[in-house]
Design an enzyme around this catalytic site. Sequence first.
Site, PDB file in Angstrom:
ATOM      1  CG  ASP A  82      82.886  31.215 -21.568  1.00  0.00           C
ATOM      2  OD1 ASP A  82      83.821  30.521 -20.716  1.00  0.00           O
ATOM      3  OD2 ASP A  82      82.013  31.607 -21.346  1.00  0.00           O
ATOM      4  CD  GLU A 101      85.224  28.568 -17.661  1.00  0.00           C
ATOM      5  OE1 GLU A 101      85.792  29.515 -16.984  1.00  0.00           O
ATOM      6  OE2 GLU A 101      83.728  29.418 -17.972  1.00  0.00           O
TER       7      GLU A 101
HETATM    8  C1  GLC Z   1      85.487  31.517 -19.157  1.00  0.00           C
HETATM    9  C2  GLC Z   1      86.065  32.168 -19.348  1.00  0.00           C
HETATM   10  C3  GLC Z   1      87.136  33.518 -19.284  1.00  0.00           C
HETATM   11  C4  GLC Z   1      85.829  34.404 -20.013  1.00  0.00           C
HETATM   12  C5  GLC Z   1      84.738  34.501 -18.653  1.00  0.00           C
HETATM   13  C6  GLC Z   1      83.300  34.856 -19.627  1.00  0.00           C
HETATM   14  O1  GLC Z   1      85.186  32.106 -17.592  1.00  0.00           O
HETATM   15  O2  GLC Z   1      87.481  31.461 -19.551  1.00  0.00           O
HETATM   16  O3  GLC Z   1      87.866  33.321 -19.944  1.00  0.00           O
HETATM   17  O4  GLC Z   1      86.184  35.861 -18.996  1.00  0.00           O
HETATM   18  O5  GLC Z   1      83.886  32.514 -19.450  1.00  0.00           O
HETATM   19  O6  GLC Z   1      83.149  34.517 -21.397  1.00  0.00           O
END
Ligand code: GLC
Length: 576
Positions: free
Chosen positions: A209, A251
């Site tokens: 993440d 991500e």
């Molecule tokens: C990523 C997740 C999101 C979350 C953020 C903080 O972007 O997809 O949902 O709020 O990380 O962890």
Amino acid sequence: MLALDAERQGNPLWYHNSSFIGLMLYLDNFSDSFANMEARLDYLEELGVTYLHIMPIFKMPTLLNDGGYAVSDFRSIDSRYGSDEEFDAFLRACRQRNISVCLDFVLNHSSDEHDWAMRAKAGEKAYQERYFITDDKSVVQAYEEHVNEVFPATAPGNFTYSQEMNSWVLTTFNHFQWDLNYKNPEVFLDMTRDLLQWANRGVDIFRFDAIPYIWKEWGTNSRNLPQVHTLMRMFRLALEIVAPATIIKGEVVMAPSAVGPYFGSQKAPECHLLYNFTFMVELWNALAIRDSRPLRALIEKIPHDIPSGASWINYVRCHDDIGWGFNETVARQMGFDPFSHRQFLIKFYEGSFESSFSRGQLYEFDSETLDARNCGTCASLCGLEKGLAEQNEWEQELAVKRIVLLHAICVVVSGIPVIYSGDEIGQLNDYSYTFDFTKSHDSRFLHRGKFDWALANQRHDLNLPSSKIFHAIKRLIEVRKQQYLLGSANTLTTIETSDHAILATVVTPLERDYSTELLLFLANMSEFQKRFTVDLALHYLLEITTFKCLIQGREVNLDENPLILGPYEFLLLSPA
Ligand code: GLC
């Protein structure tokens, strides 16, 4: 597990074939707990997906937890989802059905209820050093001068004041998500240990993440710094050594030029998979303007010089908002001023633009700059909510066609398609979050509703829009599985047609040799019937003109002049 390591080392591109198709879901929305999950795997198998991303399930604060992205213990499953044994049984059941399992691993922060944070609050210096904590306001100000806010409306500022410590803590995301300090090697070692224990339990894929944020340097914008790439190499190597059967899905929601580098290089790879965030944005952009050019430009620019194990994750919707990072150069070429165009998209998908078919909400609206992102389920954004409310069958029909078209493009474009649970039955927005004080501040919960099993269970009643969507997506999955060319390694080229609403894409093997081995995808991005011409021979020196649509089964002769496509109709053509 060791046997699986050996098997996948012998076939390192095991996730590259066209059968690898994902679905992401919230466990509590889909089945409440792991104990109930096994029975529900039948449904997923019927749909045909082979990889399952379960949204965050690690121990989290009861009330405010950012949908699980505030983790209180990286080693245990939150008790509301079930026991360790139930989780292990679920993993075994997935393994038996050849479904790979993906879990989130949140690298950038822990929750403020994590043991490390609690000990830091209690004054233990060794644990304070795992975060960025300062009692000097000028340090805070120096950081704020260079670094943007991620949630400017819902969580302004990058720091949170802690009364217990009489200091400020770096909290890039929400005030209860404390940024971890990887300058302290203990953090890397403990996080790696926690990660590896999930790999040893049998998790196949880790979604890392918010990667670009994990290294901070005062005086810089603290995004995508070189040290982030070093850390990614280190995590990757640790996984390769201990659990070579596992892969990393990253991500990275950044401008396209900053995303590709997270694949690393052939010699020094980082993520195996990366979200193709811009693809998702351009899909929605193209749909609003009934014009294929943003998608064409994107497809032409998909970098193919990525490491051989790397692949893109393509998706229509996910649990987050849609942020309007479209290609501004292309927008300008089309005659749009980027600011006005962004305003148009924001209003279009909010549903406030006149004649918009969409029903969505704004996210992180900034009243000074008028900037915002949008939330909503695929079906509501595509017009099904409006069509049903107005009992307008033609609007409903168009909405179904839009939903299926977006998923079809996702299935054809190079990479791995991932469906957001609920979209395959056209689930609508869930407005109930506004009555829950732990969620009402965050409109992303609009598209995080309970899975509608009543609707899913009626999927064999083909008169319902939801069933039409389910069966059309199921068919797309079947066809993708039969076409090895649609696996993640192929070459995509676009060709000119006589109408900008028509997207024409040719899929060929990675090493293009002008053979007859190709698929032609033609799609009408508008609700109007289109008559157009396309000259494949011009680009491919092909004699063949007779094709068969793999979805509709009908024959199409490219010599027919003009070709006709109905509203949002698409053809996936193979030489007959
Ligand atoms: C990523 C997740 C999101 C979350 C953020 C903080 O972007 O997809 O949902 O709020 O990380 O962890």
